[in-house]
Structures are given as C-alpha cells and as structure tokens.
Design a protein around this motif. Structure first.
Motif, PDB file in Angstrom:
ATOM      1  N   ALA A   1      39.264  34.536  36.313  1.00 32.76           N
ATOM      2  CA  ALA A   1      40.159  34.511  37.628  1.00 32.76           C
ATOM      3  C   ALA A   1      39.296  35.217  38.891  1.00 32.76           C
ATOM      4  O   ALA A   1      39.515  34.774  39.972  1.00 32.76           O
ATOM      5  N   VAL A   2      38.330  35.953  38.482  1.00 34.10           N
ATOM      6  CA  VAL A   2      37.444  36.588  39.548  1.00 34.10           C
ATOM      7  C   VAL A   2      36.369  35.572  40.085  1.00 34.10           C
ATOM      8  O   VAL A   2      36.254  35.704  41.276  1.00 34.10           O
ATOM      9  N   GLU A   3      35.865  34.679  39.457  1.00 37.57           N
ATOM     10  CA  GLU A   3      35.262  33.624  39.943  1.00 37.57           C
ATOM     11  C   GLU A   3      35.957  32.618  40.793  1.00 37.57           C
ATOM     12  O   GLU A   3      35.445  32.028  41.860  1.00 37.57           O
ATOM     13  N   VAL A   4      37.178  32.292  40.368  1.00 33.68           N
ATOM     14  CA  VAL A   4      37.838  31.620  41.298  1.00 33.68           C
ATOM     15  C   VAL A   4      38.518  32.261  42.440  1.00 33.68           C
ATOM     16  O   VAL A   4      38.336  31.461  43.669  1.00 33.68           O
ATOM     17  N   SER A   5      38.585  33.491  42.575  1.00 36.68           N
ATOM     18  CA  SER A   5      38.774  34.231  43.700  1.00 36.68           C
ATOM     19  C   SER A   5      37.560  34.375  44.621  1.00 36.68           C
ATOM     20  O   SER A   5      37.879  34.168  45.775  1.00 36.68           O
TER      21      SER A   5
END
Length: 284
Positions: free
Chosen positions: A96-100
């Motif tokens: 999720a942090v990489e997608v953000s």
C-alpha cells in the motif's frame, strides 16, 4: 468492366499494403513482448545466483514484475484504474505504501520508477558492490533492456498508420463496392448477388482485421493474451526464485552421482514422444 478492373486493382493495392503493414507491426510487437518476458526470467536467475539476501531478491523481482503489469495496464486502458491497483496489491506485487508513492507521480512513468527501485534494491543487496562492476553492468544491462522493450512497444503504438491513409482506403473501398454492385446488378446471372456478397465480405473483413492487428493490447479476438502471459511469468519466476533445492550438493551415494560420469539419460528406444510422434533413439 474496365472501370471496375482499374479501380479494383488500385483498391486491392491499398488494402493489401495496409494489411501487410499491420501484420508486420503485430509480429514486431509480439517479438518484443516475449523477449521482455524472457529477460525477466534471466534476471530472476541472476538474482538467485548473485544476491545472497532473499529479501533483496524478492523485492527486486516484485518491482520488476510490477513494472510489466503497470506497463501493460497503461497500454490497454490508457491509465491504471483503482481495480488494477487493487489487483497488484492482492498479488502482493506492491504494498500500500508503494502504491501511494507511485500515485503521487502525476506525470506517470510508473514502470520506469519501478525499474529504478529494483536497481536500487539490487545495488543494496550485492556484497561489496563498489568492486563488482562486472556484475552490476550485467544486471543493469538486462534491466535496461526491459526498459528498451517497453519504450519500443510504446513508440510503435504511438506511431500508427497515418489516418489519412485509412480514410483514402475506406473511400476507395466504398467507391469500388458501389461500382461493383452496379456492374454485377447488370449481369444476367443468379450468381451475381452471391459474388458481390463474397467480395464485400472479404475486403471489409481484411480492413477490420488490419485495424485489430494494429493494436494487439485490448479485448479483440486477435489481441495478445497478456493476462495469461503475465500470470505464467509470475508463476515461473516465483518458482525459480523460491526453489530450495541445492543442485551443487554432493549425494552420499557415489553410484547415484559418480564423479567423472557424463550425462546419458537411460531412455529406451521409442519411449520418447514429441507432437504425437515417437522418436527413434539409437541403441548403445
């Protein structure tokens, strides 16, 4: 008849040339796409053999595979939808942090950023990286080759056959079908409507097929099965990276693993098949 033969020959040239160009483009895109997938498997082999830390191997492979997913998502729909981001999260290709972090890049180019992240992970995972220029060049060349393949696919799709040519071909097709309909209607034959229907079906089918071949990343029947290719690439690369068998381990039984023996599979004559045919192997 002379008029229809002249215009018919000219129209045939336009249609055949357009179809030939689209098919060549189709084959070129297929070749580049498959070579890019093969390069990912080669990189996976390098990660397994050159980087000792499994965490670095897995993260680098995640970023490389995610780069291909993002690239094909953009080619198919133009932009990545919420469902496609969610799919990559479910496949554990991205967190999720990489997608953000990627969504903050409003200019796009997600695939390039993912490849750059993979390079950073590889550099961090190679022991004594500053003295391993040979290894770095080898791995970097393969990752840069993926970028080259992606750029070639994008550039090819961004340069289609000029739309003016397609308009001229469609106009010629309409004129010739009108002339042929009149010429065949004046013929005293019951086969004239059948012949006209066949001619119309052939030329219009070639035009529609050419249009579908010009962009094989979509939902047409002739489009590439990209989803199946990506799924297969994930399974093969993951199995290769997660394989725990040590092929260099010496076996205790020397008869099962002789030191100076050569590879000679014990296959009886006629026991090997390929494409439904038996291969006759010579007896030793």
């Amino acid at each position: 008849t002379r008029l229809t033969s002249t215009t018919g020959g000219l129209m045939t040239f336009f249609v055949v040339f357009y179809n030939s160009h689209c098919f060549s483009r189709y084959c070129q895109l297929y070749d580049v796409t498959k070579r890019m997938q093969g390069m990912i498997l080669e990189i996976t082999s390098h990660l397994r053999g050159r980087i000792p830390n499994m965490c670095h191997q897995r993260r680098a492979l995640r970023y490389i595979v995610a780069s291909c997913f993002v690239f094909f998502f953009e080619r198919s729909a133009g932009e990545i939808s919420h469902n496609e981001w969610q799919q990559m999260l479910e496949l554990q290709l991205l967190k999720a942090v990489e997608v953000s972090a990627l969504k903050k890049l409003e200019a796009g180019g997600y695939n390039l950023h993912l490849l750059h992240w993979a390079l950073e992970v590889i550099m961090d995972g190679i022991p004594d990286v500053h003295s391993r220029d040979d290894l770095m060049n080898c791995v970097f060349d393969k990752i840069y080759y993926i970028r080259v393949c992606q750029a070639k696919i994008k550039d090819t799709l961004d340069l289609p056959m000029p739309f003016q040519y397609f308009h001229i071909m469609s106009f010629m097709l309409m004129i010739n079908l009108s002339l042929w309909s009149y010429a065949l209607a004046m013929q005293d034959s019951y086969f004239a409507p059948v012949i006209y229907t066949f001619i119309q079906m052939v030329f219009q089918s070639i035009r529609e097929l050419s249009a579908a071949l010009s962009d094989p990343f979509g939902d047409d029947d002739v489009d590439f099965p990209v989803s199946e290719w990506l799924e297969d690439m994930i399974h093969v690369s993951t199995r290769l990276l997660e394989d725990t068998y040590d092929a260099t381990k010496r076996l205790d039984n020397e008869e099962a693993y002789p030191v100076d023996d050569f590879f000679e599979p014990h296959i009886s004559s006629g026991s090997l098949r390929t494409k439904g045919q038996y291969i006759e192997l010579p007896q030793r």
